[in-house]
Design a protein around this motif. Structure first.
Motif, PDB file in Angstrom:
ATOM      1  N   VAL A 267       0.989  -1.026  -0.040  1.00  0.00           N
ATOM      2  CA  VAL A 267       0.012  -0.118   0.139  1.00  0.00           C
ATOM      3  C   VAL A 267       0.790   1.261   0.022  1.00  0.00           C
ATOM      4  O   VAL A 267       1.961   1.201   0.337  1.00  0.00           O
ATOM      5  N   ASP A 268       0.297   2.478  -0.355  1.00  0.00           N
ATOM      6  CA  ASP A 268       1.163   3.461  -0.415  1.00  0.00           C
ATOM      7  C   ASP A 268       1.472   4.064   0.959  1.00  0.00           C
ATOM      8  O   ASP A 268       0.660   3.796   1.958  1.00  0.00           O
ATOM      9  N   HIS A 269       2.591   4.902   1.196  1.00  0.00           N
ATOM     10  CA  HIS A 269       2.672   5.450   2.497  1.00  0.00           C
ATOM     11  C   HIS A 269       3.153   6.719   2.391  1.00  0.00           C
ATOM     12  O   HIS A 269       3.800   7.269   1.555  1.00  0.00           O
ATOM     13  N   GLU A 270       2.627   7.655   3.379  1.00  0.00           N
ATOM     14  CA  GLU A 270       2.994   9.020   3.585  1.00  0.00           C
ATOM     15  C   GLU A 270       4.197   9.012   4.601  1.00  0.00           C
ATOM     16  O   GLU A 270       4.197   8.227   5.534  1.00  0.00           O
ATOM     17  N   VAL A 271       5.275   9.739   4.147  1.00  0.00           N
ATOM     18  CA  VAL A 271       6.499   9.684   4.817  1.00  0.00           C
ATOM     19  C   VAL A 271       6.937  11.069   5.320  1.00  0.00           C
ATOM     20  O   VAL A 271       6.825  12.140   4.474  1.00  0.00           O
ATOM     21  N   ASP A 272       8.058  11.464   6.221  1.00  0.00           N
ATOM     22  CA  ASP A 272       8.636  12.388   6.361  1.00  0.00           C
ATOM     23  C   ASP A 272       9.944  12.304   6.109  1.00  0.00           C
ATOM     24  O   ASP A 272      10.499  11.719   6.940  1.00  0.00           O
ATOM     25  N   LEU A 273      10.521  12.661   4.883  1.00  0.00           N
ATOM     26  CA  LEU A 273      11.673  12.296   4.395  1.00  0.00           C
ATOM     27  C   LEU A 273      12.904  12.708   5.581  1.00  0.00           C
ATOM     28  O   LEU A 273      13.901  12.161   5.648  1.00  0.00           O
ATOM     29  N   LYS A 274      12.615  13.813   5.973  1.00  0.00           N
ATOM     30  CA  LYS A 274      13.731  14.574   6.974  1.00  0.00           C
ATOM     31  C   LYS A 274      13.773  13.780   8.368  1.00  0.00           C
ATOM     32  O   LYS A 274      15.078  13.246   8.540  1.00  0.00           O
ATOM     33  N   ALA A 275      12.755  13.330   8.721  1.00  0.00           N
ATOM     34  CA  ALA A 275      12.751  12.310   9.885  1.00  0.00           C
ATOM     35  C   ALA A 275      13.467  10.919   9.580  1.00  0.00           C
ATOM     36  O   ALA A 275      13.910  10.374  10.525  1.00  0.00           O
ATOM     37  N   LEU A 276      13.574  10.632   8.261  1.00  0.00           N
ATOM     38  CA  LEU A 276      14.055   9.272   8.132  1.00  0.00           C
ATOM     39  C   LEU A 276      15.530   9.353   7.577  1.00  0.00           C
ATOM     40  O   LEU A 276      16.062   8.133   7.408  1.00  0.00           O
TER      41      LEU A 276
END
Ligand code: GLA
Length: 746
Positions: free
Chosen positions: A697-706
């Motif tokens: 499934v698609d996911h919303e992410v916070d690139l900075k936090a990763l």
């Protein structure tokens, strides 16, 4: 005239024929099940005909391979099956076509009805392209026109099957033969052809194979995957006739991530056909017209070995390259190829300038000369296996090599042109030297042709007596083979495994030493040659080559079994099997999770096909392989490569991560549910980060936090799009099997 021993059984309910494939045979109500045939070893094309005296032929059960029922294995040999069958009129809504459904045939087959060829799988050694194994999927559905094949309903007809056995099991195995009349709607198919040329379009095509005309409603929707907006909606009544496919072209903007859905409803029977496709999208910015160096600023060579190095420079042609302070013994041709040799070990740094009508670019470049300097960066190029399999030929190699230049891939660093298995002649020469087979009329000519263009040539062999494709291997002739490779001008050797396993069995010798020994032997002969031959080790299975490849001076080694063009395999090979392996990779000794599966592939099993990976999955594939510092060997036919694939493989910032001179392979540094972060340090102090969504499934992410670092990021760059990301762009959606590729500076 013949023994009538075949029981033609008409079943009224569908049998569970074989659940692995589409169960087409099971869907029809009346079909003929055949489990016995007449059988003869040998090969005679007249045996395909209806009227052949087959009264002396033997009897065979088609559900088991011939060697399992008292016949000899008959390796590299032909045999024929003849089936006499009475085909009665059927109750389905069409009577023009029958389907002959045969089970798996080991290894290649051709099927005839009353003397007319109706299909085949693989390619026979007697054919122009030479032998190729048939499809691995067990079942074959061959269609025969009733008129075209002279089928007489209610009378005797002959189905003849010509089978070729390369080795192992022989002939039809695993199931019965079925004959049936398909329904009219079975002749209909809806296909989406996503065409990526300078203008992108998706062709929606409805094909009708049978004579019954189909009328119905075609509906097409083009949807922006990022916003959900419907960009285009088409509704149309169509009439589809045999031989006249209905085609509706939908042009689209390749800068947008679209999905296209097409639905066709046959108005008479109400049957609905639906296809959905993620369309190709291009992230790589256009190539500037001004010159730009795309190669790593380093090349390694052993003292005295010939140098052939083609600078990878993009930009408008004509273009001239000139060097400043080029070391003695080396010259730079106007086309940008370094040739010559350097006697003494050391680092030789100089500048090269490329100039065209639009401008110039200069690169500081170092030739590292030393006994252990081969493979300073992972090799980039092409290998024949994933497209041509054992049907590789000189002509096909030249077509891909020429396209490597014409389509600009050579300007992005792809320089190796490697043939895989299938080039070797069956017999060695009297002096023990190996020869190419008839598909390679001049190996030396081919290699010289490549070298003249600054490209390099790779070859394939195995330490066993025979290769994985059952061709001549190097066992006992390692010295002769290494000498021949040098004589021909080979620059790369893929040394596989397969039948060497027999030697371990024979000697009951199972330790790592039993793997190292044959590789060390070839290594010694290779390194005695007065030219550099990149040494790529191929053994798999339980041999764990990454643990000992370094001790054989391997320049790279496989860290996964054979790749296929589907998500499940790419996921296993690329993600799961590479975890924890970065410690085994270093400059000149690369982990190799196998070749790329983008573009048109096929392994020589019939027609090439578009990779089955979606565009998102292809971005993930290339992102991961570049992070893994893997060999970047393109597996498709480059001559047929489309614009999308060229842009996917020719993103200079993406490729620069693969070729980074620090040579540190990425690790899995973080995992949060479906989201995996793989990252590697780069020579300039920044890090490359792949953010992957491996879930469904698609996911919303916070690139900075990763970002896997304690330091605070100064610049977060989107590597595919080649632009720095603003704060508001860091929270984003990653589609299933998709990724974001970042370069982070602190
Ligand atoms: C093995 C290798 C493949 C290919 C074939 C050739 O399967 O892993 O990459 O070289 O052999 O037969």
């Amino acid at each position: 005239m013949k023994k009538l021993f075949i029981v033609a059984l008409i079943t009224l309910v569908g049998l569970q024929a074989n659940a692995q494939e589409r169960d087409w045979a099971a869907e029809v109500s009346d079909k003929i099940t055949i489990s016995k045939a007449l059988f003869k070893m040998g090969d005679d094309m007249t045996w395909a005909n209806r009227d052949v005296d087959d009264s002396s032929w033997g009897e065979i059960d088609v559900t088991k391979c011939w060697n399992e029922q008292g016949y000899p294995a008959h390796n590299n040999g032909f045999a024929w099956y003849r089936i006499h069958v009475n085909i009665p009129k059927s109750s389905t809504d069409q009577q023009n076509v029958i389907v002959v459904n045969i089970p798996k045939v080991d290894d290649a087959d051709e099927c005839f009805v009353n003397g007319k060829r109706i299909g085949g799988s693989g390619s026979m050694p007697t054919s122009k392209d030479g032998y190729a194994t048939g499809v691995f999927a067990p079942e074959r559905y061959y269609e025969a026109g009733v008129k075209e094949t002279g089928i007489r309903l209610g009378e005797d007809n002959v189905i003849a099957i010509r089978a070729y056995n390369r080795g192992g099991g022989g002939g039809m195995c695993e199931d019965s033969v079925y004959v049936f009349f398909p329904k009219a709607a079975d002749g209909l198919s809806l296909r989406l052809n996503d065409i990526s040329e300078s203008q992108h379009r998706c062709d929606v095509e409805i094909v009708n194979k049978y004579a019954t005309i189909s009328n119905g409603l075609l509906e097409i929707k083009l949807i922006d995957r990022e916003t959900g907006a419907v960009a285009k909606s088409i509704k149309k009544m169509v009439s589809v006739k045999r031989g006249k496919p209905t085609v509706v072209s939908v042009p689209y903007d390749s800068n947008v991530m679209y999905q296209l859905t097409a639905t066709y409803t046959d108005e008479k029977i109400g049957e609905v056909f639906e296809e959905t496709r993620q369309l190709k999208y291009i992230l790589t910015p256009p190539t500037p017209e001004t010159p730009r160096f795309n190669n790593a600023p380093v090349f390694g060579v052993r003292p005295g070995s010939p140098i052939i190095y083609r600078f990878a420079v993009s930009g408008e042609r004509p273009m001239k390259l000139r060097g400043n302070n080029i070391p003695e013994g080396v010259e730079l041709t106007e086309e940008g190829v370094l040739i010559g040799s350097i006697k003494n070990a050391g680092d030789y740094t100089f500048t090269v300038t490329a100039e065209n009508a639009k401008g110039k670019d200069t690169q500081f470049f170092t030739i590292k000369v030393g006994a252990d300097k081969i493979g300073q960066t992972p090799p980039m190029g092409w290998n024949s296996w994933n497209c041509w399999g054992l049907s590789v030929s000189q002509e096909k190699v030249i077509a891909s090599a020429q396209a490597l230049i014409d389509k600009g891939l050579a300007d992005y660093g792809y320089s190796y042109v490697n043939i895989d298995d299938g080039w070797e002649a069956d017999e060695r020469n009297a002096d023990g030297s190996v020869e190419a087979n008839e598909k390679f009329p001049s190996m030396k000519g081919l290699i010289d042709w490549l070298h003249e263009r600054g490209l390099k040539f790779g070859i394939y062999s195995t330490p066993g007596a025979t290769t994985c494709g059952n061709y001549t291997g190097s066992l006992g002739y390692e010295k002769e083979d290494a000498a021949k490779y040098n004589e021909w001008g080979v620059d790369y050797l893929k040394y596989d495994w397969c039948s060497y396993e027999d030697e371990r069995h024979k000697n009951n010798d199972w330790g790592y030493a039993s793997c190292i020994r044959p590789y060390l032997l070839m290594q010694q002969y290779l390194r005695q040659q007065p030219r550099d031959i990149f040494y790529s080790l191929g053994p798999l299975g339980g041999t764990e080559v990454h643990l000992w490849g370094l001790y054989c001076d391997g320049d790279s080694w496989r860290t996964a079994p054979d790749i296929e063009d589907d998500w499940a395999t790419v996921y296993r090979v690329g993600f799961r099997l590479q975890e924890g392996k970065s410690q085994y990779s270093s400059v000149g000794h690369w982990n190799d999770p196998d070749m790329l599966v983008v573009g048109k592939v096929g392994w020589g099993r019939g027609e090439l096909r578009e990779t089955r990976l979606t565009p998102d999955e292809q971005y993930t594939h290339i992102t991961l392989w570049t992070l893994l510092a893997s060999n970047m060997l393109i597996g498709c036919d480059i001559a047929q490569m489309d614009d999308f694939t060229v842009k996917l493989l020719c993103n200079n910032e993406v490729n620069a991560i693969n070729q980074d001179v620090l040579g540190k392979q990425a690790d899995l540094t973080k995992k949060d549910g479906d989201i995996e972060i793989w990252s590697r340090p780069l020579a300039d102090g920044s890090i490359a980060v792949g953010v992957f969504n491996v879930g469904d499934v698609d996911h919303e992410v916070d690139l900075k936090a990763l970002i896997p670092s304690d330091k605070s990021a100064k610049v977060i760059r989107d590597v595919w799009r080649q632009k720095n990301l603003a704060d508001e762009e860091l929270k984003c959606n990653i589609p299933l099997h998709g990724c974001r590729y970042l370069k982070v500076a602190f």
